[in-house]
Enzyme design. Structure first.
Site, PDB file in Angstrom:
ATOM      1  N   ARG A 131       0.863  -1.191   0.000  1.00 45.71           N
ATOM      2  CA  ARG A 131       0.000   0.000   0.000  1.00 45.71           C
ATOM      3  C   ARG A 131       0.890   1.228   0.000  1.00 45.71           C
ATOM      4  NH1 ARG A 131      -2.652   2.956   4.197  1.00 45.71           N
ATOM      5  NH2 ARG A 131      -4.692   3.754   3.546  1.00 45.71           N
ATOM      6  N   SER A 162     -12.547  -3.911   0.330  1.00 44.04           N
ATOM      7  CA  SER A 162     -12.819  -3.366   1.670  1.00 44.04           C
ATOM      8  C   SER A 162     -14.312  -3.227   1.872  1.00 44.04           C
ATOM      9  CB  SER A 162     -12.229  -1.956   1.806  1.00 44.04           C
ATOM     10  OG  SER A 162     -10.864  -1.950   1.535  1.00 44.04           O
ATOM     11  N   LYS A 207      -4.706   5.623   8.607  1.00 38.20           N
ATOM     12  CA  LYS A 207      -5.497   5.940   7.424  1.00 38.20           C
ATOM     13  C   LYS A 207      -6.273   7.229   7.649  1.00 38.20           C
ATOM     14  CE  LYS A 207      -9.314   3.815   4.829  1.00 38.20           C
ATOM     15  NZ  LYS A 207      -9.060   3.916   3.417  1.00 38.20           N
TER      16      LYS A 207
HETATM   17  N1  TZP Z   1      -8.125   0.408   6.067  1.00 37.83           N
HETATM   18  C1  TZP Z   1      -8.961   0.506   7.090  1.00 37.83           C
HETATM   19  S1  TZP Z   1      -8.157   0.904   8.529  1.00 37.83           S
HETATM   20  C2  TZP Z   1      -6.643   0.918   7.729  1.00 37.83           C
HETATM   21  C3  TZP Z   1      -6.824   0.617   6.392  1.00 37.83           C
HETATM   22  C4  TZP Z   1      -5.763   0.553   5.388  1.00 37.83           C
HETATM   23  C5  TZP Z   1      -5.365   1.209   8.410  1.00 37.83           C
HETATM   24  C6  TZP Z   1      -5.038   0.218   9.475  1.00 37.83           C
HETATM   25  O1  TZP Z   1      -3.795   0.524  10.041  1.00 37.83           O
HETATM   26  P1  TZP Z   1      -3.343   0.034  11.466  1.00 37.83           P
HETATM   27  O2  TZP Z   1      -2.046   0.759  11.702  1.00 37.83           O
HETATM   28  O3  TZP Z   1      -3.141  -1.455  11.420  1.00 37.83           O
HETATM   29  O4  TZP Z   1      -4.402   0.454  12.441  1.00 37.83           O
END
Ligand code: TZP
Ligand code: MG
Length: 233
Positions: A46, A114, A144
């Protein structure tokens, strides 16, 4: 010969900007390799706000590493890059529609979507082209921007209930850390009308691995927490 079934147990979503020493491009690969050795079972690359050439280069090098450990890899959002390096694709709700992505990707690569609401899941199930859904965000996270409504374990469980005994796999994302995992796992087997339970197939994690200066131990610990889930009451 059919490819071996994918384990979604520890699904690492990379975040290069979170690495303890993000300026060094070689460090990214060393870090990823340690995470793979520690027990990561799927990798999603990502990259936000980087130019295409950088993304492509990161994807190419990551793919070589994932192949070395026979770990499936996906690209977030960018179908062109997934096609270039011959790997899977993960799409969000504002990316390419899954049905189009599947058509262009072909039948053999992994495709994930998602989902944040039951309506979004209904659509994934209707289309029937995704291998798995990423359910989230479960908890708040600084990783995010533009977070959809937080679902909490209750929301995640509702999605699992609706998913029922579908062949579509399910991982949870958003604030998944060694501290939150026990609760997430305890709260998420969803009872089905058949008397069976639908549980998560894995944990999708960014910062608990990416921001660690010891990604081997971090991954090993996270993996152990998931693998030992059956002992939860
Ligand atoms: N999609 C929903 S939450 C997220 C993504 C890419 C980020 C999750 O990151 P982390 O650091 O594991 O909480
Ligand atoms: Mg996206």
């Amino acid at each position: 010969m059919a490819p071996p079934p994918v384990s979604y147990a520890l699904y690492y979503v990379t975040g290069r900007s979170l690495l303890p020493s993000s300026a060094d491009p070689e460090y990214y690969l060393t870090h990823l390799e340690q995470a793979l050795k520690g027990g990561v079972t799927v990798v999603q690359i990502r990259e936000k706000d980087v130019d295409s050439r950088v993304f492509l280069e990161v994807a190419r090098k990551s793919k070589i590493l994932c192949d070395k450990y026979s770990i499936p890899m996906l690209i977030n959002d960018r179908l062109d890059i997934a096609l270039s390096v011959s790997c899977g694709l993960h799409v969000g709700q504002s990316d390419l529609p899954a049905s189009l992505a599947r058509r262009l990707l072909g039948p053999d690569q992994l495709l994930g979507v998602s989902v944040n609401t039951e309506e979004e899941l209904e659509e994934v199930m209707r289309e029937g082209v995704a291998d798995y859904v990423g359910i989230g965000p479960c908890y708040g996270t600084r990783t995010k921007k533009d977070l959809n409504p937080l679902m909490g374990t209750r929301g995640v469980r509702k999605i699992l209930e609706r998913l029922g005994d579908s062949h579509i796999k399910a991982v949870v994302i958003g604030g998944i850390t060694p501290y939150t995992i026990p609760n997430v796992l305890r709260q998420t087997p969803a009872p089905l009308p058949t008397g069976a339970y639908r549980a998560l197939d894995g944990l999708a994690i960014v910062s608990s691995i990416a921001a660690s200066s010891d990604p081997f131990s971090a991954s090993q610990k996270l993996r152990k927490l998931f693998d030992e889930r059956l002992v939860y009451p």
